[in-house]
Design a protein around this motif. Structure first.
Motif, PDB file in Angstrom:
ATOM      1  N   LEU A 200       0.846  -1.191   0.000  1.00  0.00           N
ATOM      2  CA  LEU A 200       0.000   0.000   0.000  1.00  0.00           C
ATOM      3  C   LEU A 200       0.879   1.238   0.000  1.00  0.00           C
ATOM      4  N   ARG A 201       0.628   2.162  -0.924  1.00  0.00           N
ATOM      5  CA  ARG A 201       1.415   3.397  -0.997  1.00  0.00           C
ATOM      6  C   ARG A 201       0.888   4.405   0.035  1.00  0.00           C
ATOM      7  N   VAL A 202       1.811   4.920   0.850  1.00  0.00           N
ATOM      8  CA  VAL A 202       1.490   5.871   1.915  1.00  0.00           C
ATOM      9  C   VAL A 202       2.396   7.086   1.769  1.00  0.00           C
ATOM     10  N   ARG A 203       1.875   8.248   2.171  1.00  0.00           N
ATOM     11  CA  ARG A 203       2.684   9.476   2.102  1.00  0.00           C
ATOM     12  C   ARG A 203       2.678  10.182   3.445  1.00  0.00           C
ATOM     13  N   ALA A 204       3.851  10.662   3.842  1.00  0.00           N
ATOM     14  CA  ALA A 204       3.977  11.472   5.052  1.00  0.00           C
ATOM     15  C   ALA A 204       4.479  12.852   4.671  1.00  0.00           C
ATOM     16  N   THR A 205       4.074  13.840   5.421  1.00  0.00           N
ATOM     17  CA  THR A 205       4.497  15.215   5.138  1.00  0.00           C
ATOM     18  C   THR A 205       5.377  15.724   6.271  1.00  0.00           C
ATOM     19  N   PHE A 206       6.402  16.512   5.905  1.00  0.00           N
ATOM     20  CA  PHE A 206       7.356  17.031   6.881  1.00  0.00           C
ATOM     21  C   PHE A 206       7.540  18.531   6.639  1.00  0.00           C
ATOM     22  N   GLU A 207       7.509  19.303   7.711  1.00  0.00           N
ATOM     23  CA  GLU A 207       7.828  20.723   7.605  1.00  0.00           C
ATOM     24  C   GLU A 207       9.322  20.867   7.319  1.00  0.00           C
ATOM     25  N   ASN A 208       9.641  21.840   6.462  1.00  0.00           N
ATOM     26  CA  ASN A 208      11.038  21.990   6.035  1.00  0.00           C
ATOM     27  C   ASN A 208      11.439  23.460   6.063  1.00  0.00           C
ATOM     28  N   ALA A 209      11.102  24.119   7.167  1.00  0.00           N
ATOM     29  CA  ALA A 209      11.361  25.559   7.275  1.00  0.00           C
ATOM     30  C   ALA A 209      12.848  25.885   7.172  1.00  0.00           C
ATOM     31  N   GLU A 210      13.707  24.985   7.632  1.00  0.00           N
ATOM     32  CA  GLU A 210      15.156  25.237   7.594  1.00  0.00           C
ATOM     33  C   GLU A 210      15.802  24.692   6.324  1.00  0.00           C
ATOM     34  N   HIS A 211      14.993  24.143   5.422  1.00  0.00           N
ATOM     35  CA  HIS A 211      15.451  23.682   4.109  1.00  0.00           C
ATOM     36  C   HIS A 211      16.566  22.640   4.202  1.00  0.00           C
ATOM     37  N   GLN A 212      16.400  21.711   5.153  1.00  0.00           N
ATOM     38  CA  GLN A 212      17.391  20.649   5.292  1.00  0.00           C
ATOM     39  C   GLN A 212      17.050  19.427   4.438  1.00  0.00           C
ATOM     40  N   LEU A 213      15.837  19.374   3.925  1.00  0.00           N
ATOM     41  CA  LEU A 213      15.403  18.250   3.103  1.00  0.00           C
ATOM     42  C   LEU A 213      15.434  18.643   1.633  1.00  0.00           C
ATOM     43  N   ARG A 214      15.893  17.716   0.781  1.00  0.00           N
ATOM     44  CA  ARG A 214      15.966  17.972  -0.649  1.00  0.00           C
ATOM     45  C   ARG A 214      15.116  16.969  -1.408  1.00  0.00           C
ATOM     46  N   ALA A 215      14.437  17.468  -2.437  1.00  0.00           N
ATOM     47  CA  ALA A 215      13.582  16.606  -3.244  1.00  0.00           C
ATOM     48  C   ALA A 215      14.412  15.520  -3.917  1.00  0.00           C
ATOM     49  N   GLY A 216      13.850  14.320  -3.994  1.00  0.00           N
ATOM     50  CA  GLY A 216      14.521  13.201  -4.637  1.00  0.00           C
ATOM     51  C   GLY A 216      15.391  12.374  -3.716  1.00  0.00           C
ATOM     52  N   SER A 217      15.492  12.785  -2.464  1.00  0.00           N
ATOM     53  CA  SER A 217      16.357  12.056  -1.521  1.00  0.00           C
ATOM     54  C   SER A 217      15.725  10.733  -1.099  1.00  0.00           C
ATOM     55  N   PHE A 218      16.584   9.787  -0.700  1.00  0.00           N
ATOM     56  CA  PHE A 218      16.134   8.550  -0.073  1.00  0.00           C
ATOM     57  C   PHE A 218      16.218   8.721   1.441  1.00  0.00           C
ATOM     58  N   ALA A 219      15.326   8.034   2.152  1.00  0.00           N
ATOM     59  CA  ALA A 219      15.306   8.156   3.610  1.00  0.00           C
ATOM     60  C   ALA A 219      14.714   6.893   4.220  1.00  0.00           C
ATOM     61  N   ARG A 220      14.871   6.765   5.539  1.00  0.00           N
ATOM     62  CA  ARG A 220      14.248   5.679   6.277  1.00  0.00           C
ATOM     63  C   ARG A 220      13.113   6.265   7.108  1.00  0.00           C
ATOM     64  N   ILE A 221      12.012   5.529   7.178  1.00  0.00           N
ATOM     65  CA  ILE A 221      10.820   5.998   7.880  1.00  0.00           C
ATOM     66  C   ILE A 221      10.480   5.032   9.001  1.00  0.00           C
ATOM     67  N   LYS A 222      10.113   5.564  10.154  1.00  0.00           N
ATOM     68  CA  LYS A 222       9.598   4.762  11.255  1.00  0.00           C
ATOM     69  C   LYS A 222       8.221   5.273  11.639  1.00  0.00           C
ATOM     70  N   LEU A 223       7.305   4.358  11.901  1.00  0.00           N
ATOM     71  CA  LEU A 223       6.008   4.750  12.438  1.00  0.00           C
ATOM     72  C   LEU A 223       5.549   3.695  13.431  1.00  0.00           C
ATOM     73  N   ALA A 224       4.839   4.158  14.445  1.00  0.00           N
ATOM     74  CA  ALA A 224       4.409   3.265  15.517  1.00  0.00           C
ATOM     75  C   ALA A 224       3.048   2.681  15.206  1.00  0.00           C
TER      76      ALA A 224
END
Length: 236
Positions: A200-224
């Protein structure tokens, strides 16, 4: 970012790789042909309005003469027809003038969003085509989305009650980092399971006010899972 009119690039007025704001001027096309078109149509509108004014006067006189039986019905109808034609001509030219004014406005190519701009793909002096030439790209950085897939079994077992309105918390770790320092929440869950992968495709949103995240990056996600809640633990 693509132009809305065709033309020749006259100037590039942004610094590649900088942050830009919505409405900032980025590219300027040579607007002289568009200015000439607007001026020509403005003159035609003035002429058409003068002809309309004359047609109104003639139609008014014809109406008075017709009441005294001093003019034929055919002549009266002819002047009324000319009046309607002149009015239609004015409306048509005014519409063309509005379109020409819009095209002139579109020669100033502005940023549609706030974001981080890439390099200019087209340099000064080159021709560009409306809705075809890619001038550059802009990435909105205030909020970033992370897409990930969860297998059907895990989703049904641990997250079956989660909806996009639940704002289920997730944390993210960027590649090369040791901690999960970015916190966000789920804001979209796809409406079907992918039958090819059983996920199942899921999407999470993150605030990026300090511009530390870049589009196209790979990352690891944890959710409880839903069953996990915050509790106070007392050491033995």
């Amino acid at each position: 970012l693509m132009p809305r009119v065709s033309g020749v690039i006259d100037n590039i007025v942004f610094q590649e790789g900088d942050m830009v704001a919505k409405g900032d001027l980025l590219f300027q096309l040579d607007n002289r042909p568009f200015l000439a078109q607007v001026a020509s149509l403005e003159s035609q509108v003035i002429s058409a309005k003068a002809a309309l004014s004359q047609a109104k006067s003639e139609a008014k006189r014809a109406d008075k003469l017709a009441k005294r039986k001093a003019i034929s019905t055919e002549e009266t109808e002819s002047r009324e027809s000319i009046l309607r034609q002149r009015a239609a001509q004015v409306s048509s030219l005014e519409a063309q003038l509005k379109l020409a004014a819009l095209d002139l406005e579109f020669t100033s190519i502005r940023s549609p969003i706030n974001g981080l701009i890439s390099r200019a793909n087209i340099t000064k002096g080159n021709n560009v085509l409306a809705a075809q030439t890619v001038l550059t790209s802009i990435v909105s950085t205030d909020k970033m989305y992370s897409y990930f897939d969860i297998d059907e079994r895990t989703w049904n077992k641990s997250f079956s009650d989660v909806t996009s309105q639940s704002k289920q918390q997730v944390v993210m770790q960027k590649v090369g980092q040791d901690d999960f320092s970015f916190s966000g929440h789920i804001d979209f869950i796809d409406n079907t399971i992918n039958p090819s992968t059983g996920t199942l495709r899921v999407r999470a949103t993150f605030e990026n006010a300090e511009h530390q995240l870049r589009a196209g990056s790979f990352a690891r996600i944890k959710l409880a899972a839903n069953a996990i809640t915050d509790q106070i633990l007392v050491p033995s």
